[in-house]
Write an enzyme that holds these catalytic residues in place. Structure first.
Site, PDB file in Angstrom:
ATOM      1  N   ASP A  10      13.664  48.346  38.073  1.00 28.58           N
ATOM      2  CA  ASP A  10      15.031  48.613  37.616  1.00 28.58           C
ATOM      3  C   ASP A  10      15.212  50.126  37.417  1.00 28.58           C
ATOM      4  O   ASP A  10      14.233  50.854  37.236  1.00 28.58           O
ATOM      5  CB  ASP A  10      15.298  47.922  36.271  1.00 28.58           C
TER       6      ASP A  10
HETATM    7  N1  URA Z   1      10.675  43.274  35.541  1.00 28.23           N
HETATM    8  C1  URA Z   1      11.837  43.771  35.035  1.00 28.23           C
HETATM    9  O1  URA Z   1      12.487  43.127  34.246  1.00 28.23           O
HETATM   10  N2  URA Z   1      12.202  44.978  35.432  1.00 28.23           N
HETATM   11  C2  URA Z   1      11.509  45.746  36.296  1.00 28.23           C
HETATM   12  O2  URA Z   1      11.910  46.873  36.602  1.00 28.23           O
HETATM   13  C3  URA Z   1      10.316  45.223  36.805  1.00 28.23           C
HETATM   14  C4  URA Z   1       9.919  43.981  36.407  1.00 28.23           C
END
Ligand code: URA
Length: 235
Positions: free
Chosen positions: A107
């Site tokens: 993310d």
């Molecule tokens: N899980 C998440 O919630 N976010 C990420 O960026 C990676 C794994």
């Protein structure tokens, strides 16, 4: 027949996308090997048949490429800038970077280890559930984590809107609100949703490891490096 040759600093720039000045620094620092010998002169030539290594990672101008990036917060794992965030591809100053894809996304607000390649079979190997490649995350939580979270994670959690529980995951508690989570799948926002299923909220998420790859050699956000053959094959 005429032999193809290229200046070493040019070769390094073409293979990694670095500037020629940076390439010259690597050579002077003794980090570049041509054939059996450490190169000393950025202006020396390399011929077609000669192997070139940077920090013992083999370099090629053409062919599949494999990079490890320490993603800072605020960048998206996407080819385009999105939602006011820059594409993390911009951090890799390499030729034809638009040909690369992310072998597992993070993310925008998540930091840490991201792999990029133009080898679809390799990224499939990393992401395919059947391969169970372990990803290690460090999560800072809004609340102290409930007792029994270890068992719930090991047994699998039902995430909101899904019909299949998560695969067994392992948890290490570093403090009441700081944990390390080991998972071997990669569903959408998986880690944040797992902690939501445990009644908590992730304040900051950082990916420390994918398979055998860590951020040890790229400790600063924004740093990246070329993976060597054994790292690529052993991930
Ligand atoms: N899980 C998440 O919630 N976010 C990420 O960026 C990676 C794994």
């Amino acid at each position: 027949m005429k032999e193809n040759k290229m200046r070493l600093d040019r070769f390094l720039a073409a293979a990694t996308g670095c500037s020629r000045a940076q390439a010259a620094q690597w050579v002077r620092a003794g980090r570049v090997r041509v054939g059996e010998s450490i190169a000393r002169e950025p202006s020396r030539h390399v011929t077609d048949g000669e192997g070139v290594w940077l920090d013992e990672a083999p370099l090629r101008v053409e062919g599949p490429r494999y990079f490890l990036l320490h993603k800072p917060a605020g960048y998206v794992c996407s080819h385009r800038d999105e939602g006011g965030h820059l594409s993390a591809l911009r951090l890799l100053d390499v030729p034809r970077r638009e040909d690369l894809h992310f072998a597992g996304r993070l993310d925008a607000d998540t930091t840490g280890l991201v792999l990029l390649t133009d080898d679809g079979a390799w990224s499939h190997r990393i992401s395919a559930p059947r391969r169970a490649c372990v990803k290690v995350y460090r999560a800072e939580l809004a609340e102290p984590l409930v007792a029994g979270a270890e068992t719930a994670l090991a047994e699998g959690l039902m995430l909101h809107g899904e019909t299949r529980p998560t695969r067994p995951a392992r948890l290490e508690r570093l403090s009441p609100t700081l944990v390390r989570l080991f998972i071997d799948e990669g569903r959408y926002h998986q880690v944040k949703r797992m902690f939501a299923a445990l009644g908590n909220r992730v304040l900051h998420l950082h990916r420390e490891q994918v398979g055998s790859l860590t951020l040890e050699q790229t400790p600063q956000p924004g740093q990246w490096r070329v993976l060597c053959e054994s790292e690529r094959d052993g991930v």
